[in-house]
Design an enzyme around this catalytic site. Structure first.
Site, PDB file in Angstrom:
ATOM      1  CB  CYS A  61      -0.787   0.009   1.204  1.00  0.00           C
ATOM      2  SG  CYS A  61      -2.226   1.604   1.252  1.00  0.00           S
ATOM      3  NE  ARG A 107      -1.063   5.502   8.721  1.00  0.00           N
ATOM      4  CZ  ARG A 107      -2.217   4.914   9.111  1.00  0.00           C
ATOM      5  NH1 ARG A 107      -2.835   5.197   9.983  1.00  0.00           N
ATOM      6  NH2 ARG A 107      -3.013   4.692   7.969  1.00  0.00           N
ATOM      7  CG  HIS A 131      -1.996  -1.238   6.029  1.00  0.00           C
ATOM      8  ND1 HIS A 131      -2.520  -0.170   6.716  1.00  0.00           N
ATOM      9  CD2 HIS A 131      -1.969  -0.816   4.714  1.00  0.00           C
ATOM     10  CE1 HIS A 131      -2.662   0.884   5.838  1.00  0.00           C
ATOM     11  NE2 HIS A 131      -2.579   0.371   4.752  1.00  0.00           N
ATOM     12  CB  CYS A 154      -6.023  -0.655   4.337  1.00  0.00           C
ATOM     13  SG  CYS A 154      -5.336   0.274   2.809  1.00  0.00           S
ATOM     14  CG  ASP A 214      -0.680   4.124   5.388  1.00  0.00           C
ATOM     15  OD1 ASP A 214      -2.111   4.017   5.484  1.00  0.00           O
ATOM     16  OD2 ASP A 214       0.163   4.607   5.990  1.00  0.00           O
TER      17      ASP A 214
HETATM   18 CO    CO Z   1      -3.568   1.077   2.877  1.00  0.00          CO
END
Ligand code: CO
Length: 229
Positions: free
Chosen positions: A49, A53, A105, A108, A51
């Protein structure tokens, strides 16, 4: 770091950090970047992803040159996505990676948006694929006690479906036909822990993929979020 900083100053800080990072690596290994500039031979392809983080390479102790990476919202592998397919084809046929890790994750935002049927614009079309997964597993998801459990399970199911999707590409199937060693793995990450969990769905042949596909529903009967670390 979340406070407002005048953007130009922030950009300068990034460049300064980069110089320090390069100096530190060179202090350990003076020829590191010189060697990297000549070629790459990563053994892994990461599909994860976008993302912010999640920091794939450094969080599993790898250095530049050790992992080829493709990321998109909600780590999706769609057979009409030329970007993802091109990355996979290059990684498998040219770089000859031996492992493809699909990493999702919990929590998400992409999976949540699809689950909530939220409206964010163009990205909703991308997330449609997660809604397909949600509808496919609707009866199992409905049996779960609450919203959080359903969302966690959908994040897990999304990883499983994407591993299957990777295995269904001509790229992977041709590699297996040629006798090329290629393992597909499904991992899931809980941001609040910083720990990846192996979902134990690793496959390395078409027969194993078929077997894994028929066992997909096992994930539906395990306690949600219980993938062992
Ligand atoms: Co995600």
């Amino acid at each position: 770091m979340c406070g407002r900083i005048f953007p130009v100053e922030r950009i300068e800080r990034l460049l300064n950090s980069n110089r320090r990072w390069a100096e530190e690596l060179k202090a350990d290994d003076p020829q590191f970047f010189e060697r990297l500039s000549e070629s790459q031979s990563p053994e892994l392809l990461w599909i994860g992803c976008s993302d912010s983080r999640i920091s794939p390479t450094s969080s599993i102790g790898l250095l530049p040159g050790e992992m080829f990476v493709h990321r998109n919202v909600a780590n999706l592998v769609n057979h009409s996505d030329m970007n993802c397919l091109a990355v996979m084809q290059f990684a498998v046929e040219v770089l000859k990676v031996e492992h493809i890790i699909v990493c999702g994750h919990y929590g998400c935002g992409g999976v949540k948006a699809a689950f909530d049927d939220a409206r964010y614009g163009l990205v909703d079309n991308w997330l449609r694929h997660i809604q397909d997964t949600m509808h496919k597993h609707e009866s199992a998801l409905e049996k779960l006690p609450d919203y959080e459990a359903r969302l966690d399970r959908l994040c897990e199911l999304n990883v499983i479906e994407q591993v299957i999707s990777v295995g269904e590409t001509t790229i992977v199937q041709d590699a297996w036909d040629r006798g090329q060693t290629l393992y597909l793995h499904g991992w899931i990450y809980r941001i609040g822990e910083g720990i990846y969990r192996d979902m134990k769905i690793t496959v390395r042949s078409l027969a194993e993929l078929d077997a894994m596909r028929s066992q997909t529903y096992k994930a539906e009967t395990r306690p949600v979020g219980s993938v062992p670390a």
